[in-house]
Design an enzyme around this catalytic site. Structure first.
Site, PDB file in Angstrom:
ATOM      1  N   LYS A 143       0.833  -1.033  -0.028  1.00 19.52           N
ATOM      2  CA  LYS A 143      -0.072  -0.016   0.019  1.00 19.52           C
ATOM      3  C   LYS A 143       0.950   1.261   0.034  1.00 19.52           C
ATOM      4  O   LYS A 143       0.835   2.343  -0.856  1.00 19.52           O
ATOM      5  CB  LYS A 143      -0.902   0.080   1.105  1.00 19.52           C
ATOM      6  CG  LYS A 143      -1.757   1.249   1.296  1.00 19.52           C
ATOM      7  CD  LYS A 143      -2.352   1.466   2.600  1.00 19.52           C
ATOM      8  CE  LYS A 143      -2.780   2.816   2.726  1.00 19.52           C
ATOM      9  NZ  LYS A 143      -3.370   3.131   4.092  1.00 19.52           N
ATOM     10  N   HIS A 163     -11.100   0.873   3.776  1.00 21.22           N
ATOM     11  CA  HIS A 163     -12.195   1.101   3.059  1.00 21.22           C
ATOM     12  C   HIS A 163     -12.176   0.158   1.781  1.00 21.22           C
ATOM     13  O   HIS A 163     -13.213  -0.350   1.332  1.00 21.22           O
ATOM     14  CB  HIS A 163     -12.520   2.480   2.673  1.00 21.22           C
ATOM     15  CG  HIS A 163     -12.425   3.538   4.154  1.00 21.22           C
ATOM     16  ND1 HIS A 163     -13.384   3.326   4.799  1.00 21.22           N
ATOM     17  CD2 HIS A 163     -11.735   4.359   4.569  1.00 21.22           C
ATOM     18  CE1 HIS A 163     -13.430   4.154   5.865  1.00 21.22           C
ATOM     19  NE2 HIS A 163     -12.242   4.726   5.799  1.00 21.22           N
TER      20      HIS A 163
END
Length: 234
Positions: A143, A163
Site C-alpha cells: 500500500k 475502506h
C-alpha cells in the site's frame, strides 16, 4: 494451498471475469465525480507522508508531516538526527517509534544507494521497476509503495486501504482470504488504464459514505447491482 498458488490465482481470475469493472467505475464517477491527480510531486516527500499516515487520521498525518518538516527543513538533517528525536517530533501521529525507525532506515539506505536524498528518478522508471525499488525498504508494504507511485509519480498502480478492501470484498472483486500482495496484483491487472486514481479515490469516498463498516446503505449504493453483499442484503 497458498493464496498465491497457480490454482488459486486461476480461480481469482475466473471470478473477476464476471465483474464489469468499467461499469462499477463509471457508476462511482456518476455519484462522486471524476477525481484527477493533476500534478506529480516529490516522491520522497510523498513516501514519508504515507509512512506517517499509517494507523492515524488524515488530520494527524498532515500535522505530523508539517512538524517533521519544521523540525528538519531538509531530509539530510533528519538523517543526521537520532531516531528518538524523530519519534518525539511525530509523537502525535501514533506509532511514533516504529514510524521513526522506518523513516530513518529509508533515508539511510537512499543516501547509501545514491549519495543524495532524492527519489525523483522514480518518475522515469516503469511502474514495476519503481515498485521493485521501493520494495527493498524495511517496513514499506504494497500500500505504501502504491500510494507513493500513484500520488507522487502518477503511475498506474492501485493502493488498497481498509475502506477499499471492505468494498472490494463485498462487491466480490477480491476474496476475503486474499492476501495483501495478491489483492494489489489483482487490482493492478483489472483496473482500466487511466482509471487508477479515480477508482482509488472514489472507493474510499464510497467506503466512508455508503459502504460503511456497520449498517452500509445498500439501498443508496450506485453499484449494488454488481455487489454480492448488496444483492444478498436487499
Amino acid at each position: 494451498m497458498s493464496a498465491s498458488s497457480p490454482r488459486k490465482a486461476a480461480s481469482d481470475e475466473t471470478e473477476l471475469n464476471d465483474k464489469p469493472v468499467r461499469y462499477i467505475i463509471q457508476n462511482l464517477e456518476r455519484t462522486y465525480g471524476v477525481p484527477e491527480n493533476r500534478r506529480a510531486s516529490d516522491p520522497l516527500d510523498m513516501l514519508i507522508k504515507i509512512i506517517l499516515s499509517q494507523a492515524t487520521s488524515d488530520t494527524n498525518s498532515h500535522r505530523t508531516f508539517a512538524a517533521l518538516k519544521k523540525r528538519f527543513p531538509t531530509w539530510d538533517t533528519a538523517l543526521r538526527a537520532r531516531t528518538a528525536t524523530i519519534a518525539e517530533t511525530i509523537r502525535s501521529g501514533g506509532l511514533a517509534n516504529q514510524k521513526a525507525a522506518v523513516i530513518k532506515d529509508v533515508l539511510r539506505q537512499i543516501k547509501e544507494d545514491h549519495g543524495t536524498l532524492d527519489l525523483s528518478f522514480l518518475h522515469d522508471l516503469s511502474s514495476e521497476e519503481a515498485d521493485n525499488y521501493l520494495s527493498q525498504f524495511r517496513g514499506i508494504g504494497p500500500k505504501t509503495r502504491a500510494c507513493t507511485l500513484l500520488f507522487a509519480c502518477r503511475k498506474e498502480v492501485f493502493p488498497l486501504d481498509t475502506h477499499i478492501f471492505r468494498v472490494l470484498r463485498r462487491i466480490g472483486l477480491i476474496s476475503h482470504k486474499c492476501t495483501d500482495a495478491r489483492a494489489h496484483a489483482i487490482m493492478n491487472k483489472i483496473v482500466p488504464p487511466g482509471k487508477f486514481y479515480s477508482f482509488h479515490v472514489n472507493l474510499i469516498r464510497h467506503g466512508r459514505t455508503l459502504c460503511r463498516p456497520r449498517e452500509p446503505l445498500c439501498e443508496r449504493c450506485p453499484v449494488v447491482e454488481y455487489c454480492d453483499y448488496g444483492q444478498e442484503k436487499i
